[in-house]
Design an enzyme around this catalytic site. Structure first.
Site, PDB file in Angstrom:
ATOM      1  N   GLU A 140      11.615  -7.528   1.581  1.00  0.00           N
ATOM      2  CA  GLU A 140      11.166  -7.497   0.214  1.00  0.00           C
ATOM      3  C   GLU A 140      10.374  -6.246  -0.166  1.00  0.00           C
ATOM      4  OE1 GLU A 140       9.465 -11.182  -0.452  1.00  0.00           O
ATOM      5  OE2 GLU A 140       8.625 -10.584  -2.356  1.00  0.00           O
TER       6      GLU A 140
ATOM      7  N   SER B  75       4.097 -13.978  -9.141  1.00  0.00           N
ATOM      8  CA  SER B  75       3.312 -15.219  -9.184  1.00  0.00           C
ATOM      9  C   SER B  75       1.969 -14.944  -8.557  1.00  0.00           C
ATOM     10  CB  SER B  75       4.006 -16.312  -8.385  1.00  0.00           C
ATOM     11  OG  SER B  75       5.328 -16.433  -8.776  1.00  0.00           O
TER      12      SER B  75
ATOM     13  N   SER C  19       0.799  -8.526  -4.549  1.00  0.00           N
ATOM     14  CA  SER C  19       0.752  -7.780  -3.300  1.00  0.00           C
ATOM     15  C   SER C  19       0.374  -6.347  -3.608  1.00  0.00           C
ATOM     16  CB  SER C  19       2.124  -7.767  -2.607  1.00  0.00           C
ATOM     17  OG  SER C  19       2.249  -8.877  -1.771  1.00  0.00           O
TER      18      SER C  19
ATOM     19  N   ARG D 116       1.316  -3.255   3.563  1.00  0.00           N
ATOM     20  CA  ARG D 116       0.718  -4.163   2.599  1.00  0.00           C
ATOM     21  C   ARG D 116      -0.778  -4.188   2.893  1.00  0.00           C
ATOM     22  NH1 ARG D 116      -0.832  -9.512   2.026  1.00  0.00           N
ATOM     23  NH2 ARG D 116      -0.229 -10.546   0.090  1.00  0.00           N
TER      24      ARG D 116
END
Lengths: 416, 775
Positions: free
Chosen positions: A199, A253, A256, A268
């Site tokens: 992702e 939602s 990150s 991340r």
């Protein structure tokens, strides 16, 4: 300790962060999209066209000789916690020969997708985002952006099954949490194999691709000039030519936050569970609305200062000891501790306060990450920002104000 | 800051039912000097400085140039009045403000005070009321500055002020040692909003950040979502809820964990992410829980980001959101652990609620230089930390509406670390933490309760001529019994529960009821008797060959230590058999090898060069000090070692006090030329420890002692007695050679250590690379 048997363990749940990145897909979606199937899959967006497939793609696509393009249709999907984002490449250079060869199923899919702007009751094609006359893997065509709620995924699968999608492909490129969660459903309901892509990788490639590919039209990347001055605040294009290092904040939602040092070097940094889902979730509970658009619309008409307690509400003015101006929010929803005030606010006020609270919080966490990572350029993406100029301006404002102008907030057309 | 609601309505109706127990609260108000008040959203904290008149035991040497008559006591004991300074802090619900102000007005007689320092959000709201009632001018102080000042004060003066909260651990609170240097630290104050303050020194602090998502958000948003008005009720709701029905978890999106990022499936991906739907109802409990997690996590995350950016590891949390609420302490702790992967611990403060009042008070008292002194928590007058968890504290309901108190005594001297501690920051005085060791806790609480009758009797006997001794002793019994009961339910009430804290609490309670030194007469008699034997003992030791003499000296030291009224086994024997003598004590001692036996190494060491200077923490009066310690000290002096004798500043059990020891030393010097010469040449010095406890905290010693120790290049520390060498300091690591010796006069403890009653501990320790060993 356990006040109630059960909740003790869920404490665990606390984990705030997590960031579900998935939604944000947009970015990635686009990028990745072109690739559809195992073959090319990688599609590697822009950069790939000229060059060799990157190692990582090569890994995925064992059998993709460069010359053999993947068969149409070319899709990419990102299945987030709230939304599914679908990118579809519509070839415009179809030869008569191809047209003839094109199987009925394929034709019907192309017609269905390109001739509608709404699918079922919840699917929407964002026509304004459409990218025309792109060249991808040697083909020219238009890139379409379609979204629908994740909860309607079963209906989508049903449609895929009805249209015999599986006769065209063996694999479908997908990313987002749903690529994992619904993999079995794709296989069983629609006989489709998912090619799962990372992702964050997709997200970053998407951002870079969309910027590079869109050089002809209006600039993909932009910022707000004079964000602290409502009168002179204007949108200005920004060239992401030498983008690194940059902080990529993906607000779906959840949120990150990625520190990107090069195309392949990113991590991340953190995330927060206070994201778009929180905004919508709280708005639904507080105002009874049911869609993001509805919530945003209410927010645009509300006044958050009736809900929030400002510094001046406590100190009567600025808190000079610490240089805090009176208009700063001291306590989000702080006025709601008081019964009379709870009774006097409108739903619109509550929606606005929710939006401001969530947005400012993201701004503040982002700013701290930027400081910790020593990065000055921040790109905000994700579906939370779609048609959400309020939040974008707030983010631009808070980056500028709290960093005394050192941090710059950037946005992408296709995030919106 | 955050209150609204029922200011007017509730107050007057409640007033009628309020009666204040004047004995218990606002103590010493007659002499109160300086006031400060901190009025928060629901609680008021009042601070005042007062003087306390209480009795102290004094000893005065008779003029012994006059002819000595047999039977005349060695010295005179008198009980005198002394005035000491004490800080009082009282916390009560805002509803009581008016009643309390009336009470204060009626009882305030001697004050010359014209102003009252005020802080907190409610300060301006009650300004007029205070000015009208007390006729004092309200002087507002900045809230954050007061908070920081108060925080510095408690961190410096109250051991075990800070704790880590662990909901599922055996002991809910894990107290932290006071670090010798409290700076720098981060204070996260969670009121309606959040302030993040970096504190670098007493006067230097900076608000480096904040957040608007705080206690007010929990309360305000919680009230909207659940229609529950009160903060406490919201917390109750949250503690019963399940956040997973409202929050979207990683596994709701991924079907499981997001492995490549190390995100487990149970992590919250999106707070309230599942409530974005109109076709479902959510329970109040679940929404409150989700909200609590959302806010706690967010604050925890910001705290970590700021801590990392400023490279700080000590992070304290306070504010009404935290204030003693297990639910929020737990979620904040969880969040901090998650975000820092355990590198930073969330710290909470026992007296967090008082910080503003303490700070405001200190601001007003700057001319008295309160920071120049050391202060000590008075266990008798303080009510201690109470858990608000209903499981842990069934009395909690009853307590609501009661008054919480903190009293701090100004100590006569400034207390500092012993310079010879190997690592002051990791030094823990106490050997066993009874907060964690439930078995030991049960035993000791039982033991102290059993011994209470004897203590009461001795207290009464010590004051045959003073009025109401019996009544006062009975009050003492009730008070201490109540403390013991409280500690049974709330072992953490005063920080880590230890044998030392139980002993100290007893001393504080005795003082409270004007029994400053119940053992004064016993000590006097024993000193007197022992002195008569001193020369005889010394002479017989001198006859022994070197090796035998060394052993006899150590044995004498140990035998002397059997004479300890603090240990129940011994006080029984002493009481039933007054003839129990020195020689008999030697027979009671365990034969070698002792329970801990480093005697051979010690003798080997004595064959080497003499020590430069020995610091000796002495224990009991009478036989112990005179026939045990002095001969041993005499031998050291003869070897060429200087000796510093450290004794208690104030009385505790039958321990010899500094003033008694001065008289004894004079008398001994009069009959012993070695001692006399040593005193004259300043090779034997008496110092006070700064303590009035039967135990010993090497991190809180008289500053003058530390100076002497440093100046004389002390290279040997001797610690004697159960209280100082077993209950405390058994594991203390020193940077020079040390001798810890004691006779275990408690069979339970002896058994625990693997021995029997009257087992001997003789622990000789040499730190790695001590210069003393290099010969």
């Amino acid at each position: 300790m356990e006040l109630n048997g059960c909740h003790c363990e869920d404490e665990g749940g606390t984990e705030a962060d997590d960031g579900e990145t998935r939604q944000q897909t947009p970015g990635k979606g686009r990028a990745g999209d072109p690739r559809i199937d195992g073959g090319i899959e990688g599609g590697a967006a822009g950069p790939m066209e000229q060059g060799e497939p990157s190692e990582r793609r090569a890994r995925h696509t064992a059998d993709s000789p460069r010359k053999s393009r993947p068969p149409f249709p070319w899709f990419g999907m990102d299945i987030g916690g709230t939304l599914v984002k679908l990118v579809y490449f519509e070839p415009k250079d179809i030869t008569a020969e191809e047209e003839q060869e094109e199987v009925e199923n394929l034709k019907s899919i192309r017609k269905y997708l390109t001739s509608n702007v709404a699918y079922g009751s919840t699917g929407i094609r964002d026509v304004h985002l459409e990218l025309k006359d792109l060249t991808l893997c040697g083909r020219t065509g238009n890139l379409h952006f379609i979204r629908f709620p994740t909860q309607d995924l079963p209906a989508f699968l049903q449609m895929g099954r009805d249209k015999h999608f599986s006769s065209l492909h063996t694999a479908l490129c997908a990313t987002g949490g749903g690529a994992y969660k619904f993999e079995a459903d794709f296989r069983m309901m629609a006989d489709l194999q998912l090619l799962k892509l990372d992702e964050l990788d997709c997200l970053i490639r998407g951002v870079l691709y969309i910027d590079s590919v869109n050089s002809s039209g209006p600039s993909e990347c932009y910022y707000f000039e004079n964000p602290t001055d409502p009168v002179h605040c204007i949108v200005k294009p920004y060239r992401l030519e030498n983008p690194y290092p940059l902080l990529l904040v993906n607000i779906g939602s959840g949120v990150s936050i990625l520190a990107v040092h090069s195309k392949d070097n990113f991590k991340r940094v953190t995330g927060t569970s206070l994201g778009g889902g929180t905004f919508l979730g709280l708005c639904c509970l507080l105002t009874g609305c049911s869609t993001f658009e509805e919530a945003l619309e209410m927010a645009s008409r509300g006044e958050s200062t009736r809900v929030d307690k400002l510094v001046r509400d406590i100190y009567g003015g600025d808190y000079e000891r610490f240089g805090l101006p009176g208009w700063i929010v001291a306590s989000s929803f702080g006025n709601m501790m008081c019964k009379e005030k709870r009774e006097s606010v409108s739903k619109e006020d509550l929606a606005r306060a929710t939006l401001v609270t969530i947005t400012n919080n993201i701004g503040s966490i982002t700013r701290m990450c930027a400081l910790n990572e020593n990065i000055e350029r921040v790109v905000f993406v994700g579906n939370f920002l779609r048609v959400n100029t309020l939040s974008m301006k707030l983010l631009a404002y808070s980056m500028e104000y709290w960093s005394a102008g050192r941090l710059k907030a950037l946005f992408l057309q296709h995030e919106v | 800051m955050a209150d609204c609601s029922q200011a007017g309505s509730g107050r007057h109706s409640m007033d009628k039912s309020i009666t204040l127990p004047p004995d218990e609260i606002f103590r010493n108000l007659e002499n109160a000097k300086r006031f400060a008040i901190d009025i928060g959203g629901s609680l008021t904290k009042l601070a005042y400085y007062s003087t306390v008149q209480h009795k102290v035991a004094k000893v005065r040497s008779f003029d012994h140039t006059a002819k000595e008559v047999d039977g005349d006591p060695l010295y005179e004991i008198s009980v005198q009045e002394e005035i000491t300074a004490r800080l009082h802090f009282i916390k009560f619900e805002n509803a009581y403000i008016e009643t309390c102000l009336d009470f204060i007005k009626d009882h305030l007689v001697n004050t010359e005070t014209k102003v009252i320092k005020a802080t907190g959000g409610g300060a301006y709201k009650f300004k007029e009321l205070i000015e009208k009632k007390l006729k004092l001018k309200v002087d507002k102080e900045d809230e954050m500055s007061c908070l920081i000042k108060g925080c510095n004060f408690v961190l410096k003066n109250i051991p075990h002020e800070a704790f880590v909260y662990a909901k599922h651990a055996d002991s809910e609170f894990r107290f932290q040692n006071t670090h010798p240097d409290i700076f720098p630290y981060l204070l996260i104050n969670i009121g309606s909003g959040v302030s993040i303050v970096k504190v670098e020194s007493e006067d230097k602090f900076e608000r480096i950040g904040g957040s608007s998502i705080g206690g007010g958000t929990f309360w305000g948003l919680g009230a909207l979502l659940t229609k529950t008005k009160r903060f406490d009720e919201l917390l109750q709701l949250a503690s019963r809820g399940q956040h997973t029905s409202v929050d979207m978890l990683v596994k709701d999106i991924y079907g499981g964990a997001y492995g490549s990022l190390g995100l487990t499936g149970d992590l919250i991906a999106s707070s309230f992410g599942k409530s974005a739907t109109t076709d479902k109802e959510f329970s109040k409990e679940d929404m409150a829980k989700s909200l609590l997690h959302m806010i706690s996590n967010d604050i925890g995350q910001l705290a970590c980001l700021y801590a990392r950016l400023h490279n700080l590891t000590r992070v304290y949390f306070g504010g009404f959101f935290i204030r003693g609420h297990p639910v929020t302490m737990h979620t904040i702790t969880y969040s901090i652990n998650f975000f820092t992967k355990g590198e930073v611990q969330a710290l909470f403060l026992r007296h967090e609620g008082y910080l503003g009042a303490i700070g405001a008070f200190l601001k007003g008292a700057e001319e008295d230089n309160p920071n120049q002194y050391s202060w000590g928590e008075n266990y008798a007058g303080s009510s201690g930390l109470m858990s608000v968890s209903p499981d842990l504290n069934p009395m909690q309901r009853v307590r609501s509406g009661t008054f919480d108190m903190l009293e701090m005594d100004r100590l006569e001297r400034q207390l500092v670390n012993l310079p010879l501690l190997q690592d002051p920051s990791s030094y823990i005085p106490d050997t066993v933490d009874l907060t964690e060791d439930a078995l030991a806790r049960q035993y000791w609480l039982y033991c102290f309760e059993e011994a209470l009758d004897g203590v009461v009797n001795r207290a009464v006997a010590s004051q045959p001529d003073l009025p109401q001794a019996v009544e006062r002793a009975e009050k003492f019994r009730q008070k201490y019994l109540h403390k013991l009961q409280t500690l049974r339910h709330q072992p953490f009430a005063y920080g880590s529960l230890t044998v030392r804290s139980l002993l100290d609490t007893r001393e504080h309670c005795l003082n409270e009821f004007n029994f400053p030194d119940p053992y004064s007469k016993i000590k006097q008699k024993e000193n007197d008797v022992a002195l008569r034997y001193f020369q005889k003992v010394v002479r017989s030791l001198e006859k022994l060959p070197w090796e035998q003499r060394q052993f006899a000296l150590v044995k004498g030291l140990l035998a002397g230590n059997v004479f300890d009224w603090g240990a129940k086994a011994v006080s029984d024997v002493l009481e039933s058999n007054p003839e129990f003598g020195f020689e008999e004590a030697k027979h009671q001692l365990q034969d070698r090898p002792w329970l801990i036996d480093c005697y051979d190494q010690w003798v080997e060491r004595l064959k080497g060069p003499p020590h430069k200077c020995a610091l000796f923490f002495v224990d009991n009066s009478g036989i112990d000090i005179i026939l045990g310690v002095f001969p041993f000290v005499r031998e050291l002096l003869c070897r060429g070692t200087e000796v510093v004798l450290a004794s208690n500043s104030g009385p505790a059990l039958n321990d010899v006090t500094n003033s008694e020891l001065q008289i004894l030393t004079e008398r001994i010097a009069a009959m012993d030329s070695v001692i006399q010469a040593a005193i004259k040449e300043d090779r034997l010095t008496l110092v006070q420890s700064g303590s009035s406890s039967p135990c010993l905290d090497l991190s809180r010693l008289d500053k003058a002692l530390a100076v002497v120790v440093r100046e004389r290049h002390t290279d040997l520390v001797v610690i004697e007695g159960m209280g100082r060498a077993i209950h405390t300091n058994y594991y203390a690591a020193l940077s020079c050679e040390s001798l810890k010796l004691a006779v275990i006069k408690n069979s339970w403890l002896a058994e625990r250590l693997g021995g029997k009653i009257f087992s001997v501990v003789f622990k000789y320790e040499v730190p790695p690379q001590s210069p003393g060993l290099r010969r």
